[in-house]
Every structure is written in structure tokens, then in C-alpha cells.
Design a protein around this motif. Structure first.
Motif, PDB file in Angstrom:
ATOM      1  N   LYS A  38       0.826  -1.203   0.000  1.00  0.00           N
ATOM      2  CA  LYS A  38       0.000   0.000   0.000  1.00  0.00           C
ATOM      3  C   LYS A  38       0.865   1.260   0.000  1.00  0.00           C
ATOM      4  O   LYS A  38       1.828   1.358   0.749  1.00  0.00           O
ATOM      5  N   GLY A  39       0.483   2.219  -0.837  1.00  0.00           N
ATOM      6  CA  GLY A  39       1.122   3.527  -0.817  1.00  0.00           C
ATOM      7  C   GLY A  39       2.478   3.576  -1.464  1.00  0.00           C
ATOM      8  O   GLY A  39       3.161   4.594  -1.398  1.00  0.00           O
ATOM      9  N   ILE A  40       2.897   2.527  -2.141  1.00  0.00           N
ATOM     10  CA  ILE A  40       4.263   2.515  -2.656  1.00  0.00           C
ATOM     11  C   ILE A  40       4.489   3.589  -3.703  1.00  0.00           C
ATOM     12  O   ILE A  40       5.545   4.200  -3.771  1.00  0.00           O
ATOM     13  N   PHE A  41       3.459   3.858  -4.526  1.00  0.00           N
ATOM     14  CA  PHE A  41       3.652   4.858  -5.557  1.00  0.00           C
ATOM     15  C   PHE A  41       3.591   6.269  -4.986  1.00  0.00           C
ATOM     16  O   PHE A  41       4.151   7.187  -5.556  1.00  0.00           O
ATOM     17  N   THR A  42       2.932   6.448  -3.850  1.00  0.00           N
ATOM     18  CA  THR A  42       2.989   7.747  -3.178  1.00  0.00           C
ATOM     19  C   THR A  42       4.414   8.037  -2.766  1.00  0.00           C
ATOM     20  O   THR A  42       4.933   9.131  -2.969  1.00  0.00           O
ATOM     21  N   ALA A  43       5.065   7.025  -2.210  1.00  0.00           N
ATOM     22  CA  ALA A  43       6.468   7.181  -1.839  1.00  0.00           C
ATOM     23  C   ALA A  43       7.321   7.380  -3.069  1.00  0.00           C
ATOM     24  O   ALA A  43       8.273   8.157  -3.061  1.00  0.00           O
ATOM     25  N   ALA A  44       6.980   6.689  -4.153  1.00  0.00           N
ATOM     26  CA  ALA A  44       7.763   6.790  -5.384  1.00  0.00           C
ATOM     27  C   ALA A  44       7.741   8.204  -5.926  1.00  0.00           C
ATOM     28  O   ALA A  44       8.751   8.726  -6.406  1.00  0.00           O
ATOM     29  N   VAL A  45       6.576   8.857  -5.841  1.00  0.00           N
ATOM     30  CA  VAL A  45       6.446  10.221  -6.331  1.00  0.00           C
ATOM     31  C   VAL A  45       7.355  11.157  -5.550  1.00  0.00           C
ATOM     32  O   VAL A  45       8.035  12.013  -6.111  1.00  0.00           O
ATOM     33  N   ILE A  46       7.395  10.981  -4.231  1.00  0.00           N
ATOM     34  CA  ILE A  46       8.217  11.839  -3.386  1.00  0.00           C
ATOM     35  C   ILE A  46       9.689  11.661  -3.703  1.00  0.00           C
ATOM     36  O   ILE A  46      10.440  12.616  -3.835  1.00  0.00           O
ATOM     37  N   VAL A  47      10.102  10.382  -3.845  1.00  0.00           N
ATOM     38  CA  VAL A  47      11.508  10.115  -4.143  1.00  0.00           C
ATOM     39  C   VAL A  47      11.874  10.652  -5.512  1.00  0.00           C
ATOM     40  O   VAL A  47      12.928  11.242  -5.708  1.00  0.00           O
ATOM     41  N   ALA A  48      10.976  10.467  -6.484  1.00  0.00           N
ATOM     42  CA  ALA A  48      11.251  10.946  -7.833  1.00  0.00           C
ATOM     43  C   ALA A  48      11.374  12.463  -7.848  1.00  0.00           C
ATOM     44  O   ALA A  48      12.216  13.023  -8.540  1.00  0.00           O
ATOM     45  N   ALA A  49      10.537  13.122  -7.039  1.00  0.00           N
ATOM     46  CA  ALA A  49      10.590  14.578  -6.966  1.00  0.00           C
ATOM     47  C   ALA A  49      11.914  15.044  -6.384  1.00  0.00           C
ATOM     48  O   ALA A  49      12.475  16.054  -6.788  1.00  0.00           O
ATOM     49  N   ALA A  50      12.418  14.290  -5.429  1.00  0.00           N
ATOM     50  CA  ALA A  50      13.705  14.635  -4.834  1.00  0.00           C
ATOM     51  C   ALA A  50      14.837  14.392  -5.816  1.00  0.00           C
ATOM     52  O   ALA A  50      15.871  15.052  -5.765  1.00  0.00           O
ATOM     53  N   GLY A  51      14.645  13.399  -6.715  1.00  0.00           N
ATOM     54  CA  GLY A  51      15.674  13.105  -7.711  1.00  0.00           C
ATOM     55  C   GLY A  51      16.561  11.974  -7.261  1.00  0.00           C
ATOM     56  O   GLY A  51      17.394  12.132  -6.377  1.00  0.00           O
ATOM     57  N   LEU A  52      16.446  10.806  -7.918  1.00  0.00           N
ATOM     58  CA  LEU A  52      17.262   9.663  -7.530  1.00  0.00           C
ATOM     59  C   LEU A  52      18.735   9.906  -7.767  1.00  0.00           C
ATOM     60  O   LEU A  52      19.582   9.271  -7.161  1.00  0.00           O
ATOM     61  N   SER A  53      19.058  10.817  -8.676  1.00  0.00           N
ATOM     62  CA  SER A  53      20.463  11.051  -8.994  1.00  0.00           C
ATOM     63  C   SER A  53      21.039  12.255  -8.268  1.00  0.00           C
ATOM     64  O   SER A  53      22.125  12.718  -8.577  1.00  0.00           O
ATOM     65  N   SER A  54      20.304  12.779  -7.295  1.00  0.00           N
ATOM     66  CA  SER A  54      20.780  13.951  -6.562  1.00  0.00           C
ATOM     67  C   SER A  54      21.983  13.594  -5.706  1.00  0.00           C
ATOM     68  O   SER A  54      22.243  12.432  -5.405  1.00  0.00           O
ATOM     69  N   ASP A 107      19.538   3.127  -3.659  1.00  0.00           N
ATOM     70  CA  ASP A 107      19.390   4.483  -4.189  1.00  0.00           C
ATOM     71  C   ASP A 107      18.267   5.241  -3.485  1.00  0.00           C
ATOM     72  O   ASP A 107      18.194   6.462  -3.562  1.00  0.00           O
ATOM     73  N   VAL A 108      17.348   4.491  -2.863  1.00  0.00           N
ATOM     74  CA  VAL A 108      16.172   5.091  -2.234  1.00  0.00           C
ATOM     75  C   VAL A 108      16.404   5.171  -0.727  1.00  0.00           C
ATOM     76  O   VAL A 108      16.669   4.156  -0.090  1.00  0.00           O
ATOM     77  N   PRO A 109      16.307   6.356  -0.140  1.00  0.00           N
ATOM     78  CA  PRO A 109      16.536   6.474   1.304  1.00  0.00           C
ATOM     79  C   PRO A 109      15.517   5.666   2.094  1.00  0.00           C
ATOM     80  O   PRO A 109      14.370   5.519   1.669  1.00  0.00           O
ATOM     81  N   PRO A 110      15.927   5.137   3.248  1.00  0.00           N
ATOM     82  CA  PRO A 110      15.048   4.279   4.056  1.00  0.00           C
ATOM     83  C   PRO A 110      13.999   5.085   4.810  1.00  0.00           C
ATOM     84  O   PRO A 110      14.005   5.171   6.030  1.00  0.00           O
ATOM     85  N   GLY A 111      13.076   5.681   4.064  1.00  0.00           N
ATOM     86  CA  GLY A 111      12.017   6.474   4.673  1.00  0.00           C
ATOM     87  C   GLY A 111      10.830   5.626   5.059  1.00  0.00           C
ATOM     88  O   GLY A 111      10.943   4.419   5.269  1.00  0.00           O
ATOM     89  N   ILE A 112       9.653   6.255   5.117  1.00  0.00           N
ATOM     90  CA  ILE A 112       8.442   5.531   5.527  1.00  0.00           C
ATOM     91  C   ILE A 112       7.423   5.490   4.401  1.00  0.00           C
ATOM     92  O   ILE A 112       7.401   6.351   3.523  1.00  0.00           O
ATOM     93  N   ASN A 113       6.576   4.491   4.456  1.00  0.00           N
ATOM     94  CA  ASN A 113       5.427   4.374   3.566  1.00  0.00           C
ATOM     95  C   ASN A 113       4.341   5.296   4.122  1.00  0.00           C
ATOM     96  O   ASN A 113       3.905   5.126   5.261  1.00  0.00           O
ATOM     97  N   LEU A 114       3.915   6.276   3.328  1.00  0.00           N
ATOM     98  CA  LEU A 114       2.961   7.265   3.831  1.00  0.00           C
ATOM     99  C   LEU A 114       1.596   6.675   4.147  1.00  0.00           C
ATOM    100  O   LEU A 114       0.849   7.233   4.945  1.00  0.00           O
ATOM    101  N   ALA A 115       1.239   5.560   3.515  1.00  0.00           N
ATOM    102  CA  ALA A 115      -0.072   4.957   3.772  1.00  0.00           C
ATOM    103  C   ALA A 115      -0.101   4.204   5.094  1.00  0.00           C
ATOM    104  O   ALA A 115      -1.091   4.224   5.807  1.00  0.00           O
ATOM    105  N   SER A 116       1.021   3.531   5.414  1.00  0.00           N
ATOM    106  CA  SER A 116       1.035   2.690   6.612  1.00  0.00           C
ATOM    107  C   SER A 116       1.847   3.262   7.764  1.00  0.00           C
ATOM    108  O   SER A 116       1.649   2.899   8.915  1.00  0.00           O
ATOM    109  N   GLY A 117       2.794   4.151   7.448  1.00  0.00           N
ATOM    110  CA  GLY A 117       3.695   4.674   8.477  1.00  0.00           C
ATOM    111  C   GLY A 117       4.848   3.748   8.771  1.00  0.00           C
ATOM    112  O   GLY A 117       5.728   4.074   9.564  1.00  0.00           O
TER     113      GLY A 117
END
Length: 236
Positions: free
Chosen positions: A5-21, A89-99
């Protein structure tokens, strides 16, 4: 059925930050394929593309050649993106749907979902140029080992007296899952994409007078009863 659940919500945030930053530039990358491994993988991809196209029985050499190329290019692009973009490449953040903290699988799916849009667009444009709508679906089913059909079959067994509207909505969601899933490299990730749409289907049913939890409970209870009856009959 709610593991991603919510994986693409997290994907949008990471993509906005830029995977290559710069923040992610130190992330560990997957080791590049050796020339020998790449040659073998390329041959496997081309063989798979040829097999899928052959299954359509087009009897048109020119069409078959174009389609093999379109599919092989797409499979190689998905493979190469996956192999060069790891979960690290993806920081170990949280899933916004589940926390909950993002799992390794969620982080890998997020990394892979950032593949350039033209990779998918080129596949679909190439398929549609030479195939009917049903033939395009047949190829997408090859990518996803027929998950739409057998998942739909399961829904029909679980949901009693499924209405035409329910079937249409559930099937539409599963087909959307299939089209998104073709841009992921392995069945673990493909299954994760389908989980997103299974959750959508459960939410749709719950919002329209059904109880997914109760239907699934009744279904599993009926299966157990059937197995018990079969076992008892065998003993007798």
C-alpha cells in the motif's frame, strides 16, 4: 493482499527529490554485468521476444521482425535500468499509507518505477502499430504470466454473484496493473504492482456494499470444508 500500500505515493516523493541527486550519489550500485553475462542475457531476451511473437501466429515476417525488436529493446531497457538502480538508491524512509519503514522490496520498486516514461511508451506504440487490441493484451500477458486471468478467476470464486459493474471495475484495475507491471524486471516486483490494484479492488468492493474480509473468510472456510469432506470420503 495489502503489503505494498502507498508505494507509488512514496515513489512520487523520491522521484521529486531526484534519484540522482547528491544526497543519493553515495548509494551502493549493483555491479555491472560482465560482457559474457550481458551477451547471454541479450540472447535470452531475444529468444523470449521471438517466442512471444511466434505465439501470435501472425504469418507476416515483416511484422514479426518489428515486434521482436520492439519487445527485445523494452526487455533490455527494463533489465539495464533495474541492474543500475538498486534499493540502496532510495533512502530508508516511511510508507505514507502505513507509516511503516519502507521495505527492501518497496525501495527497489520505487527505484525501478523511475524508469524513463518513453521506455513504456515505445513498447506500447510499437505493439499497437502491428497488433490488434487483443493481441497486445496477449503480449502483456506473456510479460506477467497470465496474472490477469487467474487473478480474475479467483475474484469470481471469492465474490458471490459478482455483478457486471464489479467485474468491469475489477478487470479494469487488473489490466492497469498488468500494463504497469511490464516495466519491472522480475515476478516479485510484478506481483507487488498487482498487490496495489488488488487493494484498490478490495476498497472498491467495500465501498459498494461488500465486505472483502467476510467474503474471503467465507471462501476459505468453504475450501477447508470441501477438503475435509474429500478426506473423509477417501477414508470411507
Amino acid at each position: 493482499m495489502n503489503t505494498i500500500k502507498g508505494i507509488f505515493t512514496a515513489a512520487v516523493i523520491v522521484a521529486a527529490a531526484g534519484l540522482s541527486s547528491p544526497a543519493f550519489s553515495q548509494a551502493k550500485q549493483t555491479a555491472p554485468m560482465s560482457a559474457e553475462a550481458k551477451a547471454k542475457s541479450d540472447a535470452d531476451v531475444e529468444s523470449k521476444a521471438a517466442e512471444w511473437v511466434s505465439s501470435l501466429n501472425l504469418n507476416d515476417a515483416a511484422k514479426e521482425a518489428r515486434l521482436k525488436q520492439v519487445i527485445a529493446i523494452h526487455l533490455k531497457a527494463v533489465r539495464d535500468w533495474h541492474n543500475s538502480h538498486s534499493a540502496a538508491d532510495v533512502p530508508p524512509g516511511i510508507n505514507l499509507a502505513s507509516g511503516n519503514k519502507l521495505s527492501e522490496l518497496e525501495r527497489q520498486v520505487i527505484a525501478d518505477s523511475a524508469i524513463p516514461k518513453n521506455v513504456h511508451q515505445d513498447l506500447m506504440t510499437g505493439l499497437k502499430a502491428d497488433l490488434s487490441e487483443q493481441q497486445v493484451e496477449d503480449i502483456l500477458d506473456k510479460y506477467t504470466i497470465g496474472k490477469v486471468a487467474f487473478t480474475m478467476k479467483a475474484y469470481k470464486e471469492i465474490v458471490p454473484n459478482m455483478t457486471a459493474q464489479e467485474e468491469e471495475t475489477i478487470l479494469k484495475n487488473l489490466k492497469q496493473a498488468r500494463e504497469q507491471a511490464v516495466d519491472f524486471k522480475n515476478m516479485t516486483e510484478i506481483s507487488a504492482i498487482f498487490e496495489i490494484y488488488k487493494t484498490k479492488n478490495e476498497q472498491f468492493l467495500n465501498a459498494n456494499g461488500r465486505s472483502w474480509k467476510q467474503m474471503y473468510k467465507d471462501y476459505t472456510a468453504a475450501l477447508k470444508a470441501k477438503k475435509a469432506a474429500a478426506a473423509a470420503e477417501k477414508k470411507n
